[in-house]
Design a protein around this motif. Structure first.
Motif, PDB file in Angstrom:
ATOM      1  N   PRO A 355      -2.747   0.582  10.382  1.00 41.97           N
ATOM      2  CA  PRO A 355      -3.886  -0.196   9.886  1.00 41.97           C
ATOM      3  C   PRO A 355      -3.936  -1.607  10.478  1.00 41.97           C
ATOM      4  O   PRO A 355      -5.020  -2.124  10.767  1.00 41.97           O
ATOM      5  N   THR A 356      -2.753  -2.184  10.680  1.00 47.59           N
ATOM      6  CA  THR A 356      -2.715  -3.544  11.239  1.00 47.59           C
ATOM      7  C   THR A 356      -3.273  -3.550  12.654  1.00 47.59           C
ATOM      8  O   THR A 356      -4.078  -4.410  13.025  1.00 47.59           O
ATOM      9  N   VAL A 357      -2.846  -2.561  13.432  1.00 47.32           N
ATOM     10  CA  VAL A 357      -3.312  -2.482  14.820  1.00 47.32           C
ATOM     11  C   VAL A 357      -4.828  -2.280  14.838  1.00 47.32           C
ATOM     12  O   VAL A 357      -5.551  -2.941  15.592  1.00 47.32           O
ATOM     13  N   THR A 358      -5.300  -1.402  13.958  1.00 47.85           N
ATOM     14  CA  THR A 358      -6.744  -1.134  13.900  1.00 47.85           C
ATOM     15  C   THR A 358      -7.496  -2.407  13.505  1.00 47.85           C
ATOM     16  O   THR A 358      -8.523  -2.757  14.121  1.00 47.85           O
ATOM     17  N   ALA A 359      -6.974  -3.106  12.491  1.00 51.88           N
ATOM     18  CA  ALA A 359      -7.629  -4.328  12.016  1.00 51.88           C
ATOM     19  C   ALA A 359      -7.628  -5.402  13.101  1.00 51.88           C
ATOM     20  O   ALA A 359      -8.612  -6.136  13.291  1.00 51.88           O
ATOM     21  N   PHE A 360      -6.524  -5.477  13.833  1.00 48.70           N
ATOM     22  CA  PHE A 360      -6.373  -6.457  14.915  1.00 48.70           C
ATOM     23  C   PHE A 360      -7.435  -6.218  15.991  1.00 48.70           C
ATOM     24  O   PHE A 360      -8.151  -7.124  16.415  1.00 48.70           O
ATOM     25  N   ARG A 361      -7.584  -4.976  16.375  1.00 49.14           N
ATOM     26  CA  ARG A 361      -8.566  -4.648  17.412  1.00 49.14           C
ATOM     27  C   ARG A 361      -9.993  -4.870  16.891  1.00 49.14           C
ATOM     28  O   ARG A 361     -10.840  -5.414  17.589  1.00 49.14           O
ATOM     29  N   SER A 362     -10.229  -4.471  15.649  1.00 48.88           N
ATOM     30  CA  SER A 362     -11.572  -4.641  15.070  1.00 48.88           C
ATOM     31  C   SER A 362     -11.958  -6.122  15.035  1.00 48.88           C
ATOM     32  O   SER A 362     -13.120  -6.482  15.282  1.00 48.88           O
ATOM     33  N   HIS A 363     -10.965  -6.948  14.717  1.00 50.19           N
ATOM     34  CA  HIS A 363     -11.186  -8.395  14.648  1.00 50.19           C
ATOM     35  C   HIS A 363     -11.766  -8.908  15.970  1.00 50.19           C
ATOM     36  O   HIS A 363     -12.800  -9.585  16.010  1.00 50.19           O
ATOM     37  N   ALA A 386     -25.042  -4.086  31.102  1.00 55.92           N
ATOM     38  CA  ALA A 386     -23.949  -4.609  31.939  1.00 55.92           C
ATOM     39  C   ALA A 386     -23.175  -5.677  31.176  1.00 55.92           C
ATOM     40  O   ALA A 386     -21.927  -5.745  31.234  1.00 55.92           O
ATOM     41  N   ALA A 387     -23.905  -6.528  30.412  1.00 61.49           N
ATOM     42  CA  ALA A 387     -23.239  -7.586  29.633  1.00 61.49           C
ATOM     43  C   ALA A 387     -22.346  -6.958  28.562  1.00 61.49           C
ATOM     44  O   ALA A 387     -21.199  -7.385  28.346  1.00 61.49           O
ATOM     45  N   GLU A 388     -22.869  -5.894  27.912  1.00 59.65           N
ATOM     46  CA  GLU A 388     -22.073  -5.223  26.857  1.00 59.65           C
ATOM     47  C   GLU A 388     -20.808  -4.608  27.454  1.00 59.65           C
ATOM     48  O   GLU A 388     -19.707  -4.723  26.912  1.00 59.65           O
ATOM     49  N   SER A 389     -21.006  -3.979  28.611  1.00 56.03           N
ATOM     50  CA  SER A 389     -19.867  -3.337  29.275  1.00 56.03           C
ATOM     51  C   SER A 389     -18.820  -4.370  29.687  1.00 56.03           C
ATOM     52  O   SER A 389     -17.614  -4.174  29.514  1.00 56.03           O
ATOM     53  N   LEU A 390     -19.307  -5.492  30.206  1.00 52.51           N
ATOM     54  CA  LEU A 390     -18.401  -6.564  30.638  1.00 52.51           C
ATOM     55  C   LEU A 390     -17.603  -7.093  29.445  1.00 52.51           C
ATOM     56  O   LEU A 390     -16.368  -7.254  29.514  1.00 52.51           O
ATOM     57  N   THR A 391     -18.301  -7.326  28.338  1.00 55.34           N
ATOM     58  CA  THR A 391     -17.630  -7.850  27.137  1.00 55.34           C
ATOM     59  C   THR A 391     -16.563  -6.865  26.664  1.00 55.34           C
ATOM     60  O   THR A 391     -15.428  -7.245  26.363  1.00 55.34           O
ATOM     61  N   ARG A 392     -16.952  -5.580  26.602  1.00 54.79           N
ATOM     62  CA  ARG A 392     -16.011  -4.558  26.124  1.00 54.79           C
ATOM     63  C   ARG A 392     -14.776  -4.509  27.020  1.00 54.79           C
ATOM     64  O   ARG A 392     -13.639  -4.439  26.561  1.00 54.79           O
ATOM     65  N   LYS A 397      -9.058  -5.412  28.055  1.00 56.09           N
ATOM     66  CA  LYS A 397      -7.973  -5.925  28.902  1.00 56.09           C
ATOM     67  C   LYS A 397      -7.129  -6.941  28.149  1.00 56.09           C
ATOM     68  O   LYS A 397      -5.904  -6.960  28.270  1.00 56.09           O
ATOM     69  N   LEU A 398      -7.816  -7.790  27.372  1.00 48.40           N
ATOM     70  CA  LEU A 398      -7.072  -8.807  26.617  1.00 48.40           C
ATOM     71  C   LEU A 398      -6.165  -8.158  25.562  1.00 48.40           C
ATOM     72  O   LEU A 398      -5.060  -8.625  25.300  1.00 48.40           O
ATOM     73  N   PRO A 402      -1.039  -6.687  23.893  1.00 49.06           N
ATOM     74  CA  PRO A 402      -0.668  -6.893  22.487  1.00 49.06           C
ATOM     75  C   PRO A 402      -0.689  -5.594  21.664  1.00 49.06           C
ATOM     76  O   PRO A 402       0.186  -5.382  20.825  1.00 49.06           O
ATOM     77  N   THR A 403      -1.669  -4.706  21.947  1.00 50.85           N
ATOM     78  CA  THR A 403      -1.744  -3.455  21.173  1.00 50.85           C
ATOM     79  C   THR A 403      -0.513  -2.583  21.440  1.00 50.85           C
ATOM     80  O   THR A 403       0.094  -2.034  20.522  1.00 50.85           O
ATOM     81  N   THR A 404      -0.165  -2.502  22.731  1.00 55.73           N
ATOM     82  CA  THR A 404       1.018  -1.690  23.081  1.00 55.73           C
ATOM     83  C   THR A 404       2.257  -2.242  22.383  1.00 55.73           C
ATOM     84  O   THR A 404       3.059  -1.494  21.821  1.00 55.73           O
ATOM     85  N   ARG A 405       2.404  -3.555  22.437  1.00 57.11           N
ATOM     86  CA  ARG A 405       3.572  -4.197  21.814  1.00 57.11           C
ATOM     87  C   ARG A 405       3.570  -3.983  20.298  1.00 57.11           C
ATOM     88  O   ARG A 405       4.614  -3.749  19.702  1.00 57.11           O
ATOM     89  N   LEU A 406       2.390  -4.051  19.714  1.00 57.21           N
ATOM     90  CA  LEU A 406       2.300  -3.844  18.259  1.00 57.21           C
ATOM     91  C   LEU A 406       2.654  -2.411  17.890  1.00 57.21           C
ATOM     92  O   LEU A 406       3.349  -2.168  16.905  1.00 57.21           O
ATOM     93  N   ASN A 407       2.187  -1.481  18.696  1.00 51.55           N
ATOM     94  CA  ASN A 407       2.486  -0.076  18.405  1.00 51.55           C
ATOM     95  C   ASN A 407       3.977   0.213  18.465  1.00 51.55           C
ATOM     96  O   ASN A 407       4.466   1.125  17.811  1.00 51.55           O
TER      97      ASN A 407
END
Lengths: 442, 273
Positions: A355-363, A386-392, A397-398, A402-407
């Motif tokens: 749940p923490t990882v999910t919440a972190f990503r959702s944030h 294109a802007a949406e894709s770039l943001t995603r 990437k950011l 952190p997600t891998t480390r959290l997992n």
């Protein structure tokens, strides 16, 4: 904030009593039947707010394992529950229940399943009792993903202890020692015939153990024919014949194993009878087990070739040796318990991490979405995908590292927990988000 | 190829030593999980041994049984094979620690003194003569394994009778099974020796070499009678326990003594020199 995960990992409790903390009269009075277990689980789920609960009730222990109970003093609650269900007020008797919080509760259960916490070290019946507890909990709606996983892990731990160490090896009672001796002398007992002299409790236990070892033909020689018939009726599918004590010389040549346990003041089986029987059976090995005090079988019979006579002293020596061997295996079993506790806790923590990882990503995704919406008017309609894709892509990437480390935080013990707490603290992720998520994922 | 022979001869005792160590470890570790190591090590040693004897056979042009050291090497291999067969049949590995040290000892003597290819080729011998030698060696090896099981039986029998429940008691198979292992090995040895005798008699009559009144021949027949009596006693007369074991041990003792007696006191036409 830093205690969020720590609290989350401490919602598992074990409360109970066993042979080390309570006398037999209390343990006996608290043994629960299926209906009572159902009532206890219902109360734990309903009144104590436990998400999952299991009751392990045997003649040597009554233990309650509960996850997520929302009462401040679970031992007190269990005390009241036992008074309600079994009519016994332990508090009034000045009796205290022990309580373990996980991972200590997990360790306790694993030790119980391995027989380390049993009255007879390494006894195997507890494994079946743990399985029964899970079945009853499932029937009463008490089990859930965590308790099911916990009991599976406990059973795996017990299996490992029995296969990787000798904790379950060797006889631990005189009757079992007698059967082991029979196997040691005669090999497979499948085609062997047993003669039981006497019809008391020892004879009854002997028949059970011998049947478990494959013996299927019995003769019971007893003074009390009625009791012998009753004993014979308990022998299930085995072929059982009942004769009088006087018929022993007649039936002796056909027997490979003789177990004698009468209250007779003198010998029931004399050396000449054994000698005669050996002649008829062409000197094939004969095992004589004397479980009586005073002895039933003339010790002179032991001098005959191929006659193996063993009395209670000899059997006690085997039992003592087995227990000593089992005690020597305890450190090895404790290591297995340690490994399995670590393994289970790692899984348990990973459950809390999700749940923490999910919440972190959702944030992050929410912030990205909000910013995109705020600046949407500045893009031409055809540039917006294109802007949406770039943001995603930037968010992905950011967040990748952190997600891998959290997992992986669940594998790093306390360091991992601190890392998770830091993330929650830094990004303002509340535990409630995670808990809801956690429930949803299940 | 020829240079390989001394190298393998040196490696063989090492391979058997490793197998002995693995079996001893499994015997000592009650309830241990690593008792598959011994059988693997022994199979490797046996394969190496077969390769060694095959290489020598190819180089020498006949079965490598020309000297007493060759005979020892073949006996060691046969004992290992007989042991592996009994182990596979009974599923019992704890007796390896008692049988294999003999194989190791035999092989170390053979490797130390008989690790060269025979310099002068032995004249060509018929296949059935080679078979006579081979079956005799296999038979004697089976008797040796039977004798080891016999001694183990007697030790266990004595312990159980005396209520001594030692480590040995715990690690040994049931007494009845040890008795079966003893008699099965003796029975196998008897069958092989019977074949060896038949082939040997045939060879004497055809080739005219030697005589059936040779001391080795009648001593072998005497040994055959003792083992036949033992096997018959077990299967037909229902003998169990020490009596059957003593008879088979008497057979093996007679076998050993007869071989020494033939070499020391008699002139035999087919003793190893």
């Amino acid at each position: 904030m830093s205690s969020n995960i720590a609290e989350a990992s401490l919602d598992f409790l074990c409360v109970g009593l066993n042979h080390e903390t309570s006398p037999l009269e209390i343990r006996d009075a608290l043994v629960m039947n299926e209906a009572e277990v159902g009532r206890a689980i219902e109360a734990l789920r309903g009144r104590a707010g436990a998400e999952e609960a299991i009751v392990l009730s045997t003649c040597n222990r009554t233990e309650i394992y509960a996850r997520g109970a929302r009462v401040s003093d679970l031992p007190l609650f269990v005390n009241d529950l036992l008074r309600e269900i079994k009519g016994m007020d332990l508090g009034a008797r000045g009796h205290r229940l022990y309580a373990y919080r996980d991972p200590e509760s997990v360790r306790h259960l694993f030790r119980v399943a391995c027989g380390l916490n049993s009255q007879v070290l390494g006894e195997p019946q507890i494994v079946g009792q743990v399985k029964d507890a899970l079945t009853l909990a499932a029937r009463s709606g008490g089990s859930g993903p965590v308790t099911e996983r916990l009991l599976d892990a406990a059973l795996r731990c017990a299996k490992r202890a029995r296969t990787e160490t000798s904790i379950g090896r060797g006889p631990i009672s005189s009757v079992y020692a007698a059967v082991s001796l029979a196997s040691k002398v005669l090999g497979s007992l499948g085609q062997r015939r047993a003669l039981l002299v006497g019809s008391g409790e020892m004879a009854g236990r002997s028949i059970c153990h011998l049947m478990d070892s494959g013996v299927s033909q019995f003769t019971i020689a007893a003074r009390n024919r009625e009791r012998a018939e009753a004993l014979a009726s308990r022998a299930g599918s085995a072929v059982v014949r009942v004769v009088s004590l006087e018929a022993i010389p007649v039936v002796l040549p056909g027997a490979d194993i003789v177990v004698s346990a009468t209250a007779s003041p003198g010998f029931v089986l004399h050396e000449p009878a054994v000698r005669g029987a050996m002649k008829i059976r062409k000197n094939r090995p004969l095992l004589l087990i004397d479980l009586a005090v005073p002895r039933d079988i003339d010790p002179a019979a032991a001098r005959l070739p191929n006659v193996f006579l063993h009395d209670l002293d000899a059997l006690a020596a085997i039992v003592a040796q087995s227990l000593e061997q089992r005690r020597a295996e305890v450190p090895g079993v404790e290591l297995i318990v340690d490994e399995e506790v670590t393994r289970f806790m790692r899984w348990y923590r990973s459950l809390m991490l999700k749940p923490t990882v999910t919440a972190f990503r959702s944030h992050f995704e929410r912030i990205a979405q909000e910013e995109l919406e705020r600046h949407r008017a500045r893009f031409r309609p055809e540039d917006q995908p294109a802007a949406e894709s770039l943001t995603r892509s930037i968010v992905q990437k950011l967040l990748h590292r952190p997600t891998t480390r959290l997992n992986r935080a669940g594998e790093d013990g306390n360091t991992g927990i601190r890392r998770i707490d830091a993330v929650r603290d830094l990004f303002g992720i509340e535990r409630e988000e995670g808990t809801d998520e956690d429930r949803d994922t299940r | 190829m020829r240079s390989l022979v001394p190298l393998i001869a040196t490696l063989l005792p090492v391979a058997y030593a490793l197998a002995v160590a693995a079996y001893a470890r499994a015997y000592a570790r009650e309830g241990g999980v690593s008792d598959h190591l011994g059988p693997v090590a022994l199979r490797v040693a046996v394969l190496l041994h077969v390769f060694y004897l095959s290489v020598r056979g190819v180089l020498e042009g006949h079965l490598p049984l020309a000297s007493v050291y060759d005979f020892l090497s073949a006996t060691g291999l046969s004992m290992a094979v007989v042991y592996l067969y009994i182990e596979a049949r009974e599923g019992i590995r704890t007796t390896g620690a008692f049988v294999l040290p003999f194989v190791f000892a035999i092989q170390i003597v053979s490797s130390a003194y008989g690790n060269q290819v025979t310099p002068e080729p032995v004249p060509l011998r018929p296949f059935w003569f080679e078979l006579h030698t081979l079956t005799a060696v296999l038979g004697y090896s089976a008797f040796a394994v039977s004798a080891i099981y016999g001694v183990l039986f007697l030790l266990l029998y004595r312990d159980i009778k005396a209520n001594r429940f030692s480590f040995f008691f715990r690690r040994m198979p049931p007494l009845e099974v040890l008795g079966q292992m003893n008699i099965r090995a003796a029975g196998g040895g008897l069958a092989l020796l019977t074949l060896a005798i038949i082939l040997g008699v045939g060879w004497v009559q055809r080739s005219g070499t030697g005589t059936l009144t040779d001391p080795k021949v009648w001593l072998t027949l005497f040994v055959w009678c003792i083992f036949a009596f033992s096997v018959l006693g077990y299967h037909r007369l229902g003998w169990r326990g020490p009596r059957a074991i003593y008879v088979s041990l008497a057979g093996f003792t007679t076998l050993l003594l007869s071989r020494v007696a033939v070499d020391l006191f008699f002139h035999s036409f087919h003793s190893f020199r």
